[in-house]
Write a protein that holds these residues in place. Structure first.
Motif, PDB file in Angstrom:
ATOM      1  N   ILE A 233       0.830  -1.215   0.000  1.00 11.50           N
ATOM      2  CA  ILE A 233       0.000   0.000   0.000  1.00 11.50           C
ATOM      3  C   ILE A 233       0.858   1.256   0.000  1.00 11.50           C
ATOM      4  CG2 ILE A 233      -1.685   1.329   1.349  1.00 11.50           C
ATOM      5  CD1 ILE A 233      -2.872  -1.351   2.274  1.00 11.50           C
ATOM      6  N   ASN A 234       2.023   1.173   0.653  1.00 14.65           N
ATOM      7  CA  ASN A 234       2.849   2.382   0.764  1.00 14.65           C
ATOM      8  C   ASN A 234       3.326   2.906  -0.594  1.00 14.65           C
ATOM      9  OD1 ASN A 234       4.872   0.569   0.105  1.00 14.65           O
ATOM     10  ND2 ASN A 234       5.837   0.608   2.120  1.00 14.65           N
ATOM     11  N   GLN A 235       3.249   2.075  -1.662  1.00 15.62           N
ATOM     12  CA  GLN A 235       3.656   2.572  -2.980  1.00 15.62           C
ATOM     13  C   GLN A 235       2.723   3.685  -3.474  1.00 15.62           C
ATOM     14  OE1 GLN A 235       3.215  -0.393  -6.197  1.00 15.62           O
ATOM     15  NE2 GLN A 235       1.762  -1.470  -4.869  1.00 15.62           N
ATOM     16  N   LEU A 236       1.513   3.754  -2.926  1.00 18.19           N
ATOM     17  CA  LEU A 236       0.598   4.840  -3.297  1.00 18.19           C
ATOM     18  C   LEU A 236       1.137   6.204  -2.853  1.00 18.19           C
ATOM     19  CD1 LEU A 236      -2.833   3.165  -2.410  1.00 18.19           C
ATOM     20  CD2 LEU A 236      -1.936   3.584  -4.694  1.00 18.19           C
ATOM     21  N   LYS A 237       2.025   6.186  -1.838  1.00 19.25           N
ATOM     22  CA  LYS A 237       2.647   7.440  -1.389  1.00 19.25           C
ATOM     23  C   LYS A 237       3.406   8.120  -2.531  1.00 19.25           C
ATOM     24  CE  LYS A 237       2.041   8.382   3.028  1.00 19.25           C
ATOM     25  NZ  LYS A 237       1.620   9.708   3.467  1.00 19.25           N
ATOM     26  N   GLU A 238       4.004   7.285  -3.385  1.00 19.94           N
ATOM     27  CA  GLU A 238       4.793   7.811  -4.493  1.00 19.94           C
ATOM     28  C   GLU A 238       3.922   8.574  -5.491  1.00 19.94           C
ATOM     29  OE1 GLU A 238       7.388   5.968  -8.220  1.00 19.94           O
ATOM     30  OE2 GLU A 238       7.029   4.742  -6.418  1.00 19.94           O
ATOM     31  N   TYR A 239       2.687   8.088  -5.681  1.00 21.97           N
ATOM     32  CA  TYR A 239       1.801   8.677  -6.690  1.00 21.97           C
ATOM     33  C   TYR A 239       0.903   9.765  -6.114  1.00 21.97           C
ATOM     34  CZ  TYR A 239       3.295   4.218  -8.608  1.00 21.97           C
ATOM     35  OH  TYR A 239       4.057   3.147  -9.003  1.00 21.97           O
ATOM     36  N   PHE A 240       0.668   9.709  -4.776  1.00 27.58           N
ATOM     37  CA  PHE A 240      -0.209  10.697  -4.137  1.00 27.58           C
ATOM     38  C   PHE A 240       0.494  11.282  -2.906  1.00 27.58           C
ATOM     39  CE2 PHE A 240      -2.950   7.541  -6.208  1.00 27.58           C
ATOM     40  CZ  PHE A 240      -3.710   8.362  -7.035  1.00 27.58           C
ATOM     41  N   PRO A 241       1.604  11.975  -3.107  1.00 23.76           N
ATOM     42  CA  PRO A 241       2.395  12.453  -1.960  1.00 23.76           C
ATOM     43  C   PRO A 241       1.685  13.491  -1.108  1.00 23.76           C
ATOM     44  CG  PRO A 241       3.206  13.391  -4.029  1.00 23.76           C
ATOM     45  CD  PRO A 241       2.205  12.347  -4.407  1.00 23.76           C
ATOM     46  N   SER A 242       0.707  14.196  -1.663  1.00 24.86           N
ATOM     47  CA  SER A 242       0.042  15.262  -0.890  1.00 24.86           C
ATOM     48  C   SER A 242      -1.336  14.843  -0.371  1.00 24.86           C
ATOM     49  CB  SER A 242      -0.110  16.518  -1.758  1.00 24.86           C
ATOM     50  OG  SER A 242      -0.876  16.226  -2.922  1.00 24.86           O
ATOM     51  N   ILE A 243      -1.728  13.591  -0.643  1.00 25.51           N
ATOM     52  CA  ILE A 243      -3.038  13.098  -0.192  1.00 25.51           C
ATOM     53  C   ILE A 243      -2.875  12.442   1.180  1.00 25.51           C
ATOM     54  CG2 ILE A 243      -4.912  11.464  -0.674  1.00 25.51           C
ATOM     55  CD1 ILE A 243      -4.776  13.871  -2.567  1.00 25.51           C
ATOM     56  N   PRO A 244      -3.720  12.797   2.160  1.00 27.69           N
ATOM     57  CA  PRO A 244      -3.583  12.178   3.490  1.00 27.69           C
ATOM     58  C   PRO A 244      -3.941  10.692   3.493  1.00 27.69           C
ATOM     59  CG  PRO A 244      -5.568  13.530   3.392  1.00 27.69           C
ATOM     60  CD  PRO A 244      -4.826  13.779   2.116  1.00 27.69           C
ATOM     61  N   PHE A 245      -3.200   9.929   4.297  1.00 27.14           N
ATOM     62  CA  PHE A 245      -3.501   8.523   4.559  1.00 27.14           C
ATOM     63  C   PHE A 245      -4.149   8.440   5.938  1.00 27.14           C
ATOM     64  CE2 PHE A 245      -0.908   5.514   1.755  1.00 27.14           C
ATOM     65  CZ  PHE A 245      -0.836   6.415   0.701  1.00 27.14           C
ATOM     66  N   LEU A 246      -5.213   7.645   6.036  1.00 26.32           N
ATOM     67  CA  LEU A 246      -5.853   7.398   7.328  1.00 26.32           C
ATOM     68  C   LEU A 246      -5.857   5.900   7.583  1.00 26.32           C
ATOM     69  CD1 LEU A 246      -7.559   8.041   9.849  1.00 26.32           C
ATOM     70  CD2 LEU A 246      -9.592   8.083   8.382  1.00 26.32           C
ATOM     71  N   ALA A 247      -5.102   5.455   8.579  1.00 28.37           N
ATOM     72  CA  ALA A 247      -5.033   4.035   8.944  1.00 28.37           C
ATOM     73  C   ALA A 247      -5.949   3.790  10.135  1.00 28.37           C
ATOM     74  CB  ALA A 247      -3.603   3.645   9.283  1.00 28.37           C
ATOM     75  N   LEU A 248      -6.835   2.800  10.011  1.00 30.45           N
ATOM     76  CA  LEU A 248      -7.816   2.526  11.064  1.00 30.45           C
ATOM     77  C   LEU A 248      -7.752   1.062  11.484  1.00 30.45           C
ATOM     78  CD1 LEU A 248      -9.868   4.131   8.539  1.00 30.45           C
ATOM     79  CD2 LEU A 248     -10.581   4.933  10.783  1.00 30.45           C
ATOM     80  N   THR A 249      -7.838   0.835  12.779  1.00 29.93           N
ATOM     81  CA  THR A 249      -7.901  -0.537  13.284  1.00 29.93           C
ATOM     82  C   THR A 249      -8.636  -0.540  14.623  1.00 29.93           C
ATOM     83  OG1 THR A 249      -6.635  -2.502  13.902  1.00 29.93           O
ATOM     84  CG2 THR A 249      -5.654  -0.375  14.439  1.00 29.93           C
ATOM     85  N   ALA A 250      -9.150  -1.714  14.974  1.00 31.65           N
ATOM     86  CA  ALA A 250      -9.872  -1.845  16.241  1.00 31.65           C
ATOM     87  C   ALA A 250      -9.007  -2.480  17.322  1.00 31.65           C
ATOM     88  CB  ALA A 250     -11.136  -2.683  16.056  1.00 31.65           C
ATOM     89  N   THR A 251      -7.979  -3.230  16.922  1.00 32.89           N
ATOM     90  CA  THR A 251      -7.137  -3.918  17.904  1.00 32.89           C
ATOM     91  C   THR A 251      -5.686  -3.853  17.474  1.00 32.89           C
ATOM     92  OG1 THR A 251      -7.649  -5.979  16.747  1.00 32.89           O
ATOM     93  CG2 THR A 251      -8.835  -5.557  18.791  1.00 32.89           C
ATOM     94  N   ALA A 252      -4.846  -3.286  18.326  1.00 34.22           N
ATOM     95  CA  ALA A 252      -3.415  -3.251  18.037  1.00 34.22           C
ATOM     96  C   ALA A 252      -2.642  -2.967  19.314  1.00 34.22           C
ATOM     97  CB  ALA A 252      -3.108  -2.183  16.985  1.00 34.22           C
ATOM     98  N   THR A 253      -1.662  -3.810  19.610  1.00 37.06           N
ATOM     99  CA  THR A 253      -0.756  -3.528  20.712  1.00 37.06           C
ATOM    100  C   THR A 253       0.171  -2.385  20.282  1.00 37.06           C
ATOM    101  OG1 THR A 253       0.853  -5.129  19.893  1.00 37.06           O
ATOM    102  CG2 THR A 253      -0.802  -5.938  21.460  1.00 37.06           C
ATOM    103  N   GLN A 254       0.954  -1.865  21.242  1.00 32.74           N
ATOM    104  CA  GLN A 254       1.853  -0.751  20.916  1.00 32.74           C
ATOM    105  C   GLN A 254       2.842  -1.150  19.818  1.00 32.74           C
ATOM    106  OE1 GLN A 254       1.598   2.488  22.282  1.00 32.74           O
ATOM    107  NE2 GLN A 254       2.894   2.810  20.485  1.00 32.74           N
TER     108      GLN A 254
END
Length: 632
Positions: free
Chosen positions: A156-177
Motif C-alpha cells: 500500500i505504501n507505494q501509493l505514497k509515491e503517486y499521491f504524496p500530498s493526499i492524506p492517509f488514514l489508517a484505522l484498526t480496532a485492535t493493536a498492541t503498541q
C-alpha cells in the motif's frame, strides 16, 4: 455549525460525534497522515466518510473484508451517496467500466482489496483518479506482529509515491503498541497524528467461568438473556453439533463457518440478522464487518488463539450501549485442547517444505514454473492424497499466503463440465416432448457451440441469467439430463482457489522465509499464553487484564466482570471474618498463619479478607510480615 457536523446530521441523522471522531476528521481535513485506534463499534467508517464528503474528489478505501465493503457501499448508496466496490467475481470489462465511473462520474467512494492493487493495470488507472483521501481499514493486517497479517498490505505504501500530498488514514480496532508502531512504519505515515480510544467497554461484562458441562451453563445464560447471541467455537464440526444441540433444547439457532457456500453463508446470516433465530454458532470466520447493535451475549466455548481476536469477537456485544456479556467457558482440559489446536499444529521448516513440494506436485507445477497461475483447490482431497494432518497443513498454506508465495482464497466453488451424448436430431426430439426445458437447453447450445464434441466448462450463473431461470432450476435440469444419459455431467467441488505468486524453487523458496516462520510461531505461542493467563488468573479484574494486554492501565476495577462480582460476593460472605480479624489485631500484631489459627478459617478466606482490609487501608503489613491495625 461545522461542515462535518452538518454532513453527519444530513446523511447519518446523528446530532453529535462519538469520542475522537471529530478530532480524527479534523486531522484528515487538514491533510495530515492519521492513525486511529478505535475499538469495535467505535464508528471508524465515519472518520473517512465525512472528510471525503467535505472535499472534492474520491476516497479510496482499502479493506480486506468483502462483506464489509458490500455493506458500506450499500449503506452509502441508500443515503444517495455514489460508491462502488471492486470485489471478487467482477471481470476485466466490468472493472474498466467501474473505474471509468470513478474518473468521470462524480463518485465519492471506491472500495478495493489490497490484492487488487497488485494488478499493474488497476494501479495505473487508480493513479489517474482524483483522490482526496486514502483510507486503510483493518490496518493491523500490515503488521506481521498483528493477528491477521496480509502481505498485500505491505504494497500500500507505494501509493505514497503517486499521491504524496493526499492524506492517509489508517484505522484498526485492535493493536498492541508494537503493532501500532509497525503500522505507521510500514505505511510510511509522515508526521502521523495518532488518536487512540480506550479499549474499555463500560457496558460489557467480561465473565470467565470454570465448568465441566459447558452446554448446560450456556443453556442457562441463553435462557436468562433471550436476546440475540453468538456462540464461538474453533472448528466447523462443533458449529453444526452445538447448533443441533441448541435446537434440541428448544432454542432457535443457525451456524456459520468458512466451509459453507456463499449462498448458505448469506442465508444463515439473514436468519440471524432478521431475528429469525436467537443464536449464531460460528467459527472466527463470522463477524468481521458484521454490525448488529442488539447482540446481548457472546459465549466462547473454546479458548481463542489470541486476545486480539477475543476482544474483537467479544466486542460484537452491546453496541447499542445496553449492558451485555462476553462469557468465556473454560475447564482444565481446555489447555490441552488449545495447545493441540494452536501450538502443536504450527509448521516447522521441514513440514513447510514438504507441504510446498506436495502442493506443487498436486497442481502439476514444474520446477521454475507456476508464477501467476491459478488453480481450483480441494483442501480435503489434498490432505487425504498425501496423508497430511489437516490443521498443520492449513497453517502451512496460511503461512505461504502470508509470505506472498501463494494466494490462498478460501471460497467454495463448484466446477461443472458437460458434454451432450446424443445427436442434435435426438435432442430436438427431446425438446419437442419437454417444452419446459427448451429455453435452458437452447441457451446452453447457443453459448457453447462445441458442446457435442468435448467436455465443456459450464458457467451456471451465466446460463441462469441468459435463460431467465434460477440456478436451482438449471441444476435440476442438468441432473435430469444426466439420468436420461443425454449429457455427461462432471461436478467437482472445491473449497478454495490457489494462485502462485512466484516460480517454484522448492527449498530455495522455503529457506528465504524460515526466519519469519520462527518469529511468527514464537509470537503465536506468546499470544496463547496471554489467553491462558486471562482465563486462569483469578486475582485480577478481567477488564484490567484485557486493557493491560493492549498497553492501557486503569486504577479502578470494572465492578461487573466475573472477578469483581465474585469479589463482592466473597466480601459479603467474609464480613464476619473481617470483624474477627480486626478484633484480634486490636490486641496484638499477628501473622497470617496466626490469624488463620485464631479465627479457625480457611487459608483462602483469610488471604482474601486480609487483601480487602489492606485495600481499604484498615491494616498494614510490617517488615517482620506481621499484620497490624493502622492508627487513626
Amino acid at each position: 455549525m461545522s461542515k462535518a457536523l452538518e454532513i453527519l446530521k444530513l446523511y447519518w441523522k446523528h446530532d453529535s460525534f462519538r469520542p475522537l471522531q471529530e478530532d480524527i476528521i479534523n486531522s484528515v481535513i487538514e491533510g495530515k497522515d492519521t492513525f486511529a485506534l478505535m475499538p469495535t463499534g467505535g464508528g471508524k467508517s465515519i472518520c473517512f466518510q465525512i472528510p471525503a464528503m467535505i472535499n472534492d474528489g474520491l476516497c479510496l478505501v482499502i479493506s480486506p473484508l468483502v462483506a464489509l465493503m458490500k455493506d458500506q457501499v450499500q449503506n452509502l448508496q441508500n443515503k444517495g451517496i455514489k460508491a462502488i466496490a471492486l470485489t471478487g467475481g467482477i471481470n476485466e470489462n466490468e472493472i474498466i467500466e467501474l473505474l471509468d465511473n470513478c474518473q468521470y462520474g462524480n463518485y465519492k467512494f471506491l472500495y478495493i482489496s489490497p490484492e487488487r492493487l497488485q494488478s499493474d493495470w488497476i494501479l495505473e488507472r487508480i493513479k489517474n483518479l482524483p483522490l482526496n483521501l486514502i483510507a486503510i481499514d483493518e490496518a493491523h493486517c500490515v503488521s506481521q506482529w498483528g493477528h491477521d497479517f496480509r502481505p498485500a498490505y505491505l504494497k500500500i505504501n507505494q501509493l505514497k509515491e503517486y499521491f504524496p500530498s493526499i492524506p492517509f488514514l489508517a484505522l484498526t480496532a485492535t493493536a498492541t503498541q508494537r503493532v501500532q508502531n509497525d503500522i505507521i512504519e510500514k505505511l510510511e505515515l509522515n508526521d502521523c497524528q495518532i488518536f487512540s480510544k480506550s479499549f474499555a467497554r463500560e457496558n460489557l461484562a467480561y465473565m470467565v467461568f470454570e465448568v465441566e458441562d459447558k452446554i448446560y451453563l450456556a443453556q442457562q445464560i441463553l435462557k436468562k438473556n433471550p436476546e440475540s447471541s453468538i456462540i464461538y467455537v474453533t472448528n466447523r464440526k462443533s458449529c453444526i453439533d452445538i447448533s443441533n444441540q441448541l435446537d434440541n433444547l428448544g432454542f432457535t439457532s443457525t451456524y456459520y463457518h468458512g466451509g459453507l457456500t456463499p449462498k448458505d453463508k448469506e442465508n444463515h446470516m439473514k436468519l440471524w440478522m432478521n431475528e429469525k433465530v436467537q443464536v449464531m454458532v460460528a467459527t472466527n470466520a463470522f463477524g468481521m464487518g458484521i454490525d448488529k447493535a442488539n447482540v446481548k451475549t457472546i459465549i466462547h466455548l473454546h479458548l481463542p488463539s489470541n486476545l486480539e481476536n477475543y476482544y474483537q469477537e467479544a466486542g460484537r456485544a452491546g453496541r447499542n450501549g445496553d449492558k451485555s456479556f462476553a462469557v468465556l467457558l473454560a475447564n482444565p482440559s481446555d489447555l490441552i485442547h488449545a495447545e493441540s489446536q494452536f501450538i502443536y499444529v504450527l509448521p516447522d521448516k521441514d513440514f513447510l517444505n514438504l507441504v510446498f513440494n506436495k502442493l506443487c506436485n498436486f497442481l502439476r507445477i514444474a520446477y521454475g514454473e507456476g508464477i501467476n497461475e491459478q488453480f481450483n483447490f480441494n483442501f480435503h482431497q489434498f490432505c487425504i492424497q498425501y496423508d497430511l494432518p489437516s490443521l498443520k497443513t492449513y497453517n502451512a498454506l496460511q503461512f505461504l499466503d502470508n509470505q506472498g508465495i501463494i494466494t490462498f482464497n478460501q471460497e467454495f466453488s463448484e466446477k461443472i463440465t458437460i458434454q451432450f451424448l446424443i445427436s442434435s436430431k435426438e435432442l430436438i426430439r427431446y425438446i419437442s416432448l419437454n417444452s419446459n426445458d427448451e429455453e435452458i437447453i437452447l441457451t446452453i447450445l447457443r453459448t457453447y457451440p462445441g458442446i457435442y464434441d468435448l467436455q465443456t466448462n459450464f458457467n451456471l450463473k451465466l446460463i441462469s441469467k441468459k435463460s431467465n431461470s434460477s440456478e436451482e432450476k438449471v441444476l435440476r435440469l442438468l441432473e435430469k439430463l444426466k439420468e436420461k444419459n443425454i449429457i455427461e455431467l462432471i461436478s467437482k467441488k472445491n473449497d478454495s482457489i490457489i494462485t502462485f505468486n512466484e516460480v517454484r524453487e522448492d527449498e530455495r523458496t522455503i529457506n528465504r522465509v524460515t526466519k519469519s516462520l520462527e518469529q511468527i510461531n514464537s509470537l503465536k505461542i506468546q499470544q496463547l499464553k496471554s489467553v491462558i493467563e486471562y482465563a486462569t488468573n483469578n486475582k485480577e479484574c478481567k477488564n484490567k487484564t484485557l486493557l493491560a494486554y493492549f498497553g492501557e492501565t486503569v486504577e479502578q476495577d470494572c465492578g461487573i466482570c466475573s472477578y469483581c462480582i465474585n469479589k463482592e460476593t466473597h466480601k459479603k460472605d467474609n464480613s464476619n471474618l473481617i470483624t474477627k480479624i480486626i478484633e484480634f489485631l486490636k490486641k496484638d500484631d499477628l501473622s497470617s498463619r496466626e490469624i488463620q489459627k485464631n479465627t479457625k478459617s480457611k487459608e483462602d478466606d483469610v488471604i482474601f479478607a486480609l487483601q480487602t482490609l489492606m485495600e481499604e487501608d484498615i491494616i498494614t503489613i510490617k517488615p517482620n510480615n506481621l499484620y497490624s491495625l493502622k492508627k487513626k
